[in-house]
Design an enzyme around this catalytic site. Structure first.
Site, PDB file in Angstrom:
ATOM      1  N   PHE A  79     -38.708  45.081 -39.814  1.00  7.32           N
ATOM      2  CA  PHE A  79     -37.786  45.703 -40.781  1.00  7.32           C
ATOM      3  C   PHE A  79     -36.534  46.250 -40.122  1.00  7.32           C
ATOM      4  O   PHE A  79     -35.516  46.429 -40.791  1.00  7.32           O
ATOM      5  CB  PHE A  79     -38.512  46.843 -41.535  1.00  7.32           C
ATOM      6  CG  PHE A  79     -38.546  48.141 -40.774  1.00  7.32           C
ATOM      7  CD1 PHE A  79     -37.487  49.040 -40.830  1.00  7.32           C
ATOM      8  CD2 PHE A  79     -39.634  48.480 -39.963  1.00  7.32           C
ATOM      9  CE1 PHE A  79     -37.512  50.231 -40.105  1.00  7.32           C
ATOM     10  CE2 PHE A  79     -39.663  49.664 -39.241  1.00  7.32           C
ATOM     11  CZ  PHE A  79     -38.589  50.542 -39.318  1.00  7.32           C
ATOM     12  N   GLU A  85     -41.072  42.495 -45.455  1.00  6.66           N
ATOM     13  CA  GLU A  85     -41.113  42.699 -46.903  1.00  6.66           C
ATOM     14  C   GLU A  85     -40.450  44.017 -47.294  1.00  6.66           C
ATOM     15  O   GLU A  85     -40.246  44.288 -48.465  1.00  6.66           O
ATOM     16  CB  GLU A  85     -42.562  42.625 -47.416  1.00  6.66           C
ATOM     17  CG  GLU A  85     -43.527  43.673 -46.879  1.00  6.66           C
ATOM     18  CD  GLU A  85     -44.085  43.351 -45.473  1.00  6.66           C
ATOM     19  OE1 GLU A  85     -43.410  42.667 -44.683  1.00  6.66           O
ATOM     20  OE2 GLU A  85     -45.194  43.833 -45.171  1.00  6.66           O
ATOM     21  N   CYS A 137     -36.111  49.169 -31.194  1.00  8.50           N
ATOM     22  CA  CYS A 137     -37.004  48.889 -30.062  1.00  8.50           C
ATOM     23  C   CYS A 137     -36.285  49.142 -28.744  1.00  8.50           C
ATOM     24  O   CYS A 137     -36.900  49.173 -27.693  1.00  8.50           O
ATOM     25  CB  CYS A 137     -37.521  47.472 -30.114  1.00  8.50           C
ATOM     26  SG  CYS A 137     -36.234  46.287 -29.801  1.00  8.50           S
TER      27      CYS A 137
HETATM   28  P1  NAD Z   1     -44.633  45.158 -37.994  1.00  8.87           P
HETATM   29  O1  NAD Z   1     -45.413  44.709 -36.812  1.00  8.87           O
HETATM   30  O2  NAD Z   1     -45.272  46.044 -38.976  1.00  8.87           O
HETATM   31  O3  NAD Z   1     -44.114  43.895 -38.827  1.00  8.87           O
HETATM   32  C1  NAD Z   1     -43.437  42.808 -38.216  1.00  8.87           C
HETATM   33  C2  NAD Z   1     -43.654  41.559 -39.063  1.00  8.87           C
HETATM   34  O4  NAD Z   1     -45.052  41.221 -39.052  1.00  8.87           O
HETATM   35  C3  NAD Z   1     -43.259  41.726 -40.531  1.00  8.87           C
HETATM   36  O5  NAD Z   1     -42.645  40.544 -40.977  1.00  8.87           O
HETATM   37  C4  NAD Z   1     -44.581  41.964 -41.217  1.00  8.87           C
HETATM   38  O6  NAD Z   1     -44.595  41.512 -42.564  1.00  8.87           O
HETATM   39  C5  NAD Z   1     -45.544  41.129 -40.383  1.00  8.87           C
HETATM   40  N1  NAD Z   1     -46.913  41.654 -40.387  1.00  8.87           N
HETATM   41  C6  NAD Z   1     -47.301  42.929 -40.656  1.00  8.87           C
HETATM   42  N2  NAD Z   1     -48.636  43.028 -40.536  1.00  8.87           N
HETATM   43  C7  NAD Z   1     -49.102  41.810 -40.180  1.00  8.87           C
HETATM   44  C8  NAD Z   1     -50.405  41.296 -39.889  1.00  8.87           C
HETATM   45  N3  NAD Z   1     -51.479  42.062 -39.929  1.00  8.87           N
HETATM   46  N4  NAD Z   1     -50.508  40.005 -39.544  1.00  8.87           N
HETATM   47  C9  NAD Z   1     -49.419  39.217 -39.483  1.00  8.87           C
HETATM   48  N5  NAD Z   1     -48.167  39.647 -39.751  1.00  8.87           N
HETATM   49  C10 NAD Z   1     -48.005  40.939 -40.086  1.00  8.87           C
HETATM   50  O7  NAD Z   1     -43.292  45.817 -37.406  1.00  8.87           O
HETATM   51  P2  NAD Z   1     -42.191  46.636 -38.192  1.00  8.87           P
HETATM   52  O8  NAD Z   1     -42.726  47.977 -38.554  1.00  8.87           O
HETATM   53  O9  NAD Z   1     -41.564  45.810 -39.247  1.00  8.87           O
HETATM   54  O10 NAD Z   1     -41.094  46.795 -37.040  1.00  8.87           O
HETATM   55  C11 NAD Z   1     -41.119  47.816 -36.098  1.00  8.87           C
HETATM   56  C12 NAD Z   1     -41.773  47.374 -34.812  1.00  8.87           C
HETATM   57  O11 NAD Z   1     -41.106  46.237 -34.282  1.00  8.87           O
HETATM   58  C13 NAD Z   1     -41.694  48.421 -33.725  1.00  8.87           C
HETATM   59  O12 NAD Z   1     -42.906  48.433 -33.018  1.00  8.87           O
HETATM   60  C14 NAD Z   1     -40.571  47.937 -32.848  1.00  8.87           C
HETATM   61  O13 NAD Z   1     -40.596  48.387 -31.512  1.00  8.87           O
HETATM   62  C15 NAD Z   1     -40.768  46.471 -32.911  1.00  8.87           C
HETATM   63  N6  NAD Z   1     -39.559  45.752 -32.562  1.00  8.87           N
HETATM   64  C16 NAD Z   1     -39.544  45.077 -31.379  1.00  8.87           C
HETATM   65  C17 NAD Z   1     -38.407  44.405 -30.996  1.00  8.87           C
HETATM   66  C18 NAD Z   1     -38.375  43.628 -29.712  1.00  8.87           C
HETATM   67  O14 NAD Z   1     -37.557  42.744 -29.594  1.00  8.87           O
HETATM   68  N7  NAD Z   1     -39.239  43.919 -28.756  1.00  8.87           N
HETATM   69  C19 NAD Z   1     -37.268  44.410 -31.818  1.00  8.87           C
HETATM   70  C20 NAD Z   1     -37.328  45.112 -33.025  1.00  8.87           C
HETATM   71  C21 NAD Z   1     -38.483  45.777 -33.387  1.00  8.87           C
END
Ligand code: NAD
Length: 499
Positions: free
Chosen positions: A149, A176, A281
């Protein structure tokens, strides 16, 4: 109530599963739309469309593909304001920061405009008698991206820019929680001349992600999100034989050496810790001053700087940051603040209980500062992903080098110093993927690559830059022989060598 749509085969496509997820306005705390969550059949149909379209796109010469990217870049510039407002309304980051989100994605599109050059293979003339060797980079077919997100414009573009320029078709499964900008990006790609079916946006949850991971026609998956999910996605996709790159969470440290320009370091640290409400991140949620005198001076300056911060709605041009993304996430951050207190850290500034006049139901938190945080504390070991800065004091340079190196995450780190020797030693030795020297948020420029170490990144190749081109192509190497005058050589049962 607005119901958003998927974007498949070049057009908005209503969801058919009957499953929906709410999209909030974090400024007001109210639901503003809902987004469909795809079924297995809907994912399969999108993949089939993409597969059919990809063949023609791969056969389009790279210069023509680059022209689509050039036009898309122009359209991004034309629509920058509209996109930024849309992004802020669902994410909650301030408008200037949303522009930055779009701009960093646009820079990867600029890089992708160079695809004719980037795809050039290698050639060796005369590797043996009458023998030449050349390599070519070919697209994989249909590939997918699953995005978080917190950067709903930049991260999709990190992925689909290089993937599509390389000749693949792309299925994007965005978060989403803020799905509108990804849909708009896909519309603009069509307006830029991309054939239908090459960029598809399929909304969904775990069901859609698993459907992509298991689908035999998806050849590679790029994921960015939290570490536990990144790890699961990596394992499932790899078990299905796919090429995978999965970026995870982070806990980036800012190391402040005694010789640092302290005023500049404080300005940098405050911006990187609290900007975007800490939901980056590459945020700097930990600061490590080296030595007692540095810690005392830094703490004092941080408190003063925090006192000047303004939290506001995302359209407030004077706000330094806006609300966090959801009520659940706000509660989670508050939980970590309570945990920090229980663990014995000193709560210097408490951001809980903040209410913004006129937006009382919004998901706001004012800045929090902890001092005397210790490495054994759970609130230090975990990613909080909110406007919370933790001071973890170090006595020596060696201890400061050790802290980020031993942490479970290894995304980014920054060191503030005037000492070139120390900075060089730190950059060389620290076990973290991206290092800033007097640079608080060292997200590499578009022609380098982005990737963290340890639990911040699963898989080998990084995002964008040449690694992006490598990830979304496979190399074929051709060895050809054209013997002079058609001379016949003897049969041989020995492996050919270059003796
Ligand atoms: P999230 O892991 O909740 O979701 C990421 C994606 O995975 C979304 O599209 C979500 O719909 C999907 N998803 C959620 N649960 C799932 C499941 N059980 N199985 C498969 N797919 C699933 O992350 P978020 O809250 O949207 O984003 C924040 C996180 O992302 C933080 O931990 C942040 O550090 C990380 N992030 C990392 C980077 C990087 O490049 N290292 C960059 C941006 C954000």
């Amino acid at each position: 109530m607005r119901t958003l749509m998927h974007f498949i085969a070049g057009r908005a496509t209503p969801g058919a599963s009957g499953r929906l997820s709410d999209v909030y306005d974090p400024n007001t705390g109210k639901v503003q739309a809902c987004v469909p969550l795809a079924s297995l059949d809907e994912v399969n149909a999108a993949v089939a469309d993409a597969k059919a379209a990809q063949v023609g796109w791969a056969a389009t010469n790279p210069q023509r593909r680059a022209r689509v990217m050039f036009e898309f870049k122009r359209l991004l510039e034309v629509h920058m304001d509209e996109l930024a407002h849309r992004l802020s309304a669902e994410h909650g980051k301030v408008i200037a920061d949303s522009r930055g989100d779009i701009q960093r994605g646009l820079e990867v599109i600029e890089f992708s405009c160079g695809i004719p050059h980037l795809l050039k293979g290698e050639y060796t003339q005369g590797a043996g008698p009458g023998i030449d060797v050349y390599s070519m980079r070919q697209p994989l077919g249909v590939v997918a991206g699953i995005t978080p997100f917190n950067f709903p414009a930049m991260i999709p573009m990190w992925m689909f820019g290089p993937a599509i320029a390389c000749g693949n078709a792309f299925i994007l499964k965005p978060s989403e929680r803020d799905p509108s900008v990804p849909i708009r990006l896909a519309e603009l790609m069509i307006e830029a001349g991309l054939p239908p079916g090459i960029l598809n946006v399929v909304h969904g949850d775990k069901l859609a992600v698993d459907a992509l991971l298991d689908h035999p026609d998806i050849k590679a998956v790029s994921f960015v999100g939290s570490s536990d999910i990144a790890n699961q996605v990596y394992a499932r996709g790899a078990a299905a034989g796919k090429r995978m790159q999965c970026m995870g969470g982070a806990k980036n440290h800012g190391i402040v050496l005694p010789d640092a320009d302290l005023d500049q370091a404080v300005a940098d640290i405050v911006g990187a810790a609290y900007g975007s409400a800490g939901e980056r991140c590459m945020a700097l949620p930990v600061v490590t001053p080296v030595g007692e005198a540095t810690a005392v001076a830094l703490r004092e300056k941080l408190i003063a700087a925090i006192g000047t911060l303004r939290v506001g709605v995302s359209t407030d041009p004077d706000a330094h940051y806006g609300p966090v993304v959801s009520a659940q996430h706000k509660a989670r951050i508050e939980g970590y603040i309570a945990q920090g207190v229980e663990e014995g850290a000193e709560l210097v500034v408490d951001g809980r209980g903040f209410s913004l006049q006129g937006s009382e139901e919004g998901f706001f938190l004012s800045p929090t500062l902890f001092d005397h945080v210790k490495p054994h504390m759970g609130s230090y070991q975990d990613e909080i992903f909110g406007p919370v800065l933790q001071i973890v004091r170090a006595e020596t340079f060696a201890e400061a080098l050790d802290l980020p190196s031993r942490h479970q995450y290894g995304n980014g780190v920054a060191i503030f110093t005037r000492n070139g020797d120390a900075a060089r030693e730190f950059a060389e030795g620290v076990e973290v993927g991206m290092v800033g020297i007097n640079v608080p948020i060292p997200v590499p420029v578009a022609y380098h690559s982005f990737g963290g170490w340890k639990r911040s990144g699963f898989g080998d190749l990084n995002q964008y830059g040449m690694d992006g081109v490598r990830f979304f192509t496979r190399t074929k190497t051709v060895t050809q022989r054209w013997p002079k005058g058609g001379a016949v050589t003897d049969q041989s049962f020995v492996i050919p060598t270059m003796r």
